[in-house]
Scaffold this active site. Structure first.
Site, PDB file in Angstrom:
ATOM      1  N   TYR A 152       0.268   1.212   3.151  1.00  0.00           N
ATOM      2  CA  TYR A 152       0.693   2.193   4.218  1.00  0.00           C
ATOM      3  C   TYR A 152       0.823   2.612   5.643  1.00  0.00           C
ATOM      4  O   TYR A 152      -0.958   2.314   5.780  1.00  0.00           O
ATOM      5  CB  TYR A 152       0.007   3.945   3.614  1.00  0.00           C
ATOM      6  CG  TYR A 152      -0.356   3.123   2.087  1.00  0.00           C
ATOM      7  CD1 TYR A 152       0.355   3.875   0.949  1.00  0.00           C
ATOM      8  CD2 TYR A 152      -1.635   2.988   1.748  1.00  0.00           C
ATOM      9  CE1 TYR A 152       0.341   3.364  -0.528  1.00  0.00           C
ATOM     10  CE2 TYR A 152      -1.531   3.140   0.093  1.00  0.00           C
ATOM     11  CZ  TYR A 152      -0.862   3.093  -0.946  1.00  0.00           C
ATOM     12  OH  TYR A 152      -0.968   2.850  -2.121  1.00  0.00           O
ATOM     13  N   ARG A 153       1.367   2.988   6.211  1.00  0.00           N
ATOM     14  CA  ARG A 153       1.500   3.069   7.631  1.00  0.00           C
ATOM     15  C   ARG A 153       0.089   4.222   7.674  1.00  0.00           C
ATOM     16  O   ARG A 153      -0.152   5.365   7.493  1.00  0.00           O
ATOM     17  CB  ARG A 153       2.738   3.669   8.194  1.00  0.00           C
ATOM     18  CG  ARG A 153       2.667   5.168   8.057  1.00  0.00           C
ATOM     19  CD  ARG A 153       4.028   5.996   8.745  1.00  0.00           C
ATOM     20  NE  ARG A 153       4.236   7.277   8.873  1.00  0.00           N
ATOM     21  CZ  ARG A 153       5.559   8.052   8.286  1.00  0.00           C
ATOM     22  NH1 ARG A 153       6.061   7.416   7.902  1.00  0.00           N
ATOM     23  NH2 ARG A 153       5.457   9.022   8.541  1.00  0.00           N
ATOM     24  N   ASN A 177      -7.349   0.511  -6.506  1.00  0.00           N
ATOM     25  CA  ASN A 177      -5.674   0.428  -5.819  1.00  0.00           C
ATOM     26  C   ASN A 177      -6.044   0.132  -5.075  1.00  0.00           C
ATOM     27  O   ASN A 177      -6.522   0.159  -3.944  1.00  0.00           O
ATOM     28  CB  ASN A 177      -4.999   1.268  -5.759  1.00  0.00           C
ATOM     29  CG  ASN A 177      -3.658   1.568  -5.922  1.00  0.00           C
ATOM     30  OD1 ASN A 177      -2.797   1.120  -6.131  1.00  0.00           O
ATOM     31  ND2 ASN A 177      -3.654   2.440  -4.447  1.00  0.00           N
ATOM     32  N   GLU A 180      -4.295  -5.587  -8.894  1.00  0.00           N
ATOM     33  CA  GLU A 180      -3.642  -6.252  -7.462  1.00  0.00           C
ATOM     34  C   GLU A 180      -4.708  -7.337  -6.798  1.00  0.00           C
ATOM     35  O   GLU A 180      -3.621  -8.561  -6.350  1.00  0.00           O
ATOM     36  CB  GLU A 180      -3.164  -5.663  -6.211  1.00  0.00           C
ATOM     37  CG  GLU A 180      -2.071  -4.347  -6.767  1.00  0.00           C
ATOM     38  CD  GLU A 180      -2.691  -3.003  -6.908  1.00  0.00           C
ATOM     39  OE1 GLU A 180      -1.397  -1.820  -6.687  1.00  0.00           O
ATOM     40  OE2 GLU A 180      -4.263  -3.182  -6.832  1.00  0.00           O
ATOM     41  N   ASP A 218      10.567   4.563  10.923  1.00  0.00           N
ATOM     42  CA  ASP A 218      10.432   3.732   9.575  1.00  0.00           C
ATOM     43  C   ASP A 218      11.815   3.091   8.947  1.00  0.00           C
ATOM     44  O   ASP A 218      12.710   2.612  10.155  1.00  0.00           O
ATOM     45  CB  ASP A 218      10.194   5.053   7.850  1.00  0.00           C
ATOM     46  CG  ASP A 218       9.345   4.580   7.224  1.00  0.00           C
ATOM     47  OD1 ASP A 218       9.250   2.989   6.880  1.00  0.00           O
ATOM     48  OD2 ASP A 218       8.193   5.649   7.079  1.00  0.00           O
ATOM     49  N   TRP A 228      -0.094   9.285   2.470  1.00  0.00           N
ATOM     50  CA  TRP A 228       0.386   8.421   1.129  1.00  0.00           C
ATOM     51  C   TRP A 228       1.162   8.883   0.395  1.00  0.00           C
ATOM     52  O   TRP A 228       1.370  10.515   0.701  1.00  0.00           O
ATOM     53  CB  TRP A 228      -0.697   8.799   0.136  1.00  0.00           C
ATOM     54  CG  TRP A 228      -2.700   8.195   0.844  1.00  0.00           C
ATOM     55  CD1 TRP A 228      -2.204   6.301   1.063  1.00  0.00           C
ATOM     56  CD2 TRP A 228      -3.909   8.666   0.340  1.00  0.00           C
ATOM     57  NE1 TRP A 228      -3.569   6.091   1.012  1.00  0.00           N
ATOM     58  CE2 TRP A 228      -4.635   7.358   1.170  1.00  0.00           C
ATOM     59  CE3 TRP A 228      -4.266   9.680   0.339  1.00  0.00           C
ATOM     60  CZ2 TRP A 228      -5.823   7.454   1.012  1.00  0.00           C
ATOM     61  CZ3 TRP A 228      -5.941  10.062   0.253  1.00  0.00           C
ATOM     62  CH2 TRP A 228      -6.032   8.566   0.374  1.00  0.00           C
TER      63      TRP A 228
END
Length: 495
Positions: free
Chosen positions: A187-188, A183, A247, A296, A201
């Site tokens: 993500y930050r 995968n 991906e 965010d 996550w």
């Protein structure tokens, strides 16, 4: 700060771009990049500069002299629809949706099985799997153990109450501990120390599932984070692909060329060979650390929560690396064009899942999950409500909080016309659907985290079969001959 990334490379500036540096060359040649040589602080100052630039529809920025960290910072590289199209090698992102639409045939099986089949055919027709290489620019400089120091990276503090320094465009690689399925996600990453990061996550993400399996097995989860990849790979990390679609295969389809991958030095994972920076390490089962607050894309701070911790045991980078990041905040921001590209690219696949949809729009102020507008060719009573429920059952679209359904003579991207229909065509005692379901991890409005109320507005014309017996009125539209006459004489009027 290292050498001159432009003059030290040989580049055509064409597509596909070998790496981030190639894309920056292309942007600068197109007048789409501005270098800032003055010292700029990655704590707050850089954020304010970028926010003003985005809202002025300004260029990508290369901060050549950040006051913290050892390398330049590239940012706002996707910040307009033109740059997003350049990143994907097209004049307009709709071209990619058209390519997908031409290959996804109506005889495919409806539903997710059809989408998987359709994507599989796309990969076979237009792409090849990533290829391995033993020699990678991303491993020109190697730091192990005590030599690892994340302070070399000019991570950003974007907002005053952020919990610290964050790395906002790190492409996170994991594998399912049992199946080995890879995968790639975005993500930050909050920097806790010189060699640890908080892994934000979210509950609906695939890496969360990988970590949960590893914890059940009592195993460490290997993780690799790539920063500063070529723009297509960076985009692919954001794409809402089904979990069993790789991906890097999707990136290969978009690039029309295989993505070069290299084995990590200390963990059993592969990363892009031409990433600018790679962090290798592991997440210990059961370990959590407070992460946040963080300003965010919702425009609000997300609260402090406990998240897993990545222990970075190895850091590699190019000889003269460029650090890539992004600013998150209330729209408009750089992620708006990214979301629009996703909307246009994935529309043919969404239509395969929900054939009733003629077109759709995700308004940027809706920050991805808050609002979806769809148009349909209404064919039977309560057709709009059927589509609402189909959307709420469709992968990540299930997180949508508000769905507005309009007739297919309304352009979903014409927000004034959509509002006109939604405000005027609705009897809320009959045309409003209210339900409960999953919401985005970052949603602050829901009274319970992860689930909350949703609404659907049927703004279509109503029919007798739906209980409307007053006779739906005709819209006021000027006759075509008068429109043509006035257009031909417009200059005579002196207006």
């Amino acid at each position: 700060m290292g050498g001159d990334w432009q003059t030290e490379r040989v580049s055509t500036g064409g597509f596909p771009y070998d790496d981030l540096g190639d894309f920056l060359v292309a942007l600068e040649r197109a007048g789409e990049l501005r270098r800032i040589s003055a010292p700029v602080d990655p704590t707050l100052e850089m954020s304010e500069i970028v926010t003003r630039t985005v809202r002025d529809h300004g260029p990508a920025l290369l901060f050549e002299t950040p006051t913290r960290g050892d390398m330049p910072v590239a940012i706002n590289i996707f910040g307009t629809e033109r740059r997003m199209a350049m990143a994907l090698g097209v004049d307009n992102v709709d071209e990619i949706g058209a390519r997908i639409g031409n290959l996804v045939k109506p005889e495919l099986i409806p539903g997710w099985a059809g989408i998987r089949d359709g994507l599989g055919k796309l990969m076979q027709l237009k792409s090849v799997p990533p290829k391995k290489t033993k020699h990678a620019p991303s491993q020109a400089r190697v730091y192990h153990g005590a030599d690892v120091d994340l302070n070399m990276l000019p991570g950003l503090q974007v907002w005053p109450d952020d919990g610290g320094v964050f790395h906002n465009f790190g492409l996170t690689h994991t594998k399912h501990p049992q199946t080995g399925k890879r995968n790639l996600g975005l993500y930050r990453l909050q920097q806790h120390s010189r060699n640890t990061l908080g892994m934000h996550w979210q509950i609906h993400k695939d890496s969360t599932a990988h970590h949960a399996v590893a914890e059940r097995l009592g195993q460490r989860l290997p993780v690799a984070v790539a920063i500063g990849c070529d723009p297509v790979v960076s985009y692919a990390a954001t794409a809402p692909l089904p979990g069993d679609i790789d991906e890097y295969m999707f990136a290969g389809f978009l690039r029309g060329q295989r993505v070069e991958m290299v084995e990590c030095l200390t963990v059993p994972l592969q990363v892009p060979a031409r990433a600018q920076i790679v962090l290798e390490g592991y997440v210990e089962p059961g370990e959590r650390h407070a992460e946040g607050p963080f300003g965010d894309h919702t425009g609000f701070y997300t609260p402090v929560e406990d998240f897993p911790v990545l222990h970075v045991e190895c850091m590699t980078m190019q000889r003269d690396p460029i650090y890539h990041s992004i600013i998150t905040s209330k729209p408009p921001q750089e992620d708006g064009p990214i979301g629009h590209a996703t909307e246009r690219m994935f529309l043919p696949l969404i239509k395969l899942l929900i054939p009733d949809i003629a077109d759709m729009a995700m308004p940027e102020p809706g920050v991805f999950h808050n609002c979806l507008i769809v148009s349909i060719n209404k064919r039977y009573p309560k057709h709009a409500q059927k589509v609402m429920n189909a959307v709420w059952g469709a992968h990540l679209l299930s997180l949508t909080k508000l769905i507005v359904v309009v007739d297919d003579d309304c352009d979903p991207h014409d927000y004034a016309e959509v509002a006109f229909r939604a405000f005027g065509n609705v009897d809320y005692s009959h045309d409003l659907v209210v339900t409960t379901g999953p919401v985005d991890h970052l949603d602050h409005a829901s009274y319970q985290q992860f689930w909350g109320g949703k609404a659907g507005i049927d703004a279509t014309r109503k029919t007798p079969a739906e209980g409307y017996h007053r006779g739906w009125p005709e819209a006021t539209v000027m006759s075509p001959d008068v429109v043509a006459k006035v257009s031909s004489r417009w200059q005579e009027y002196g207006l």
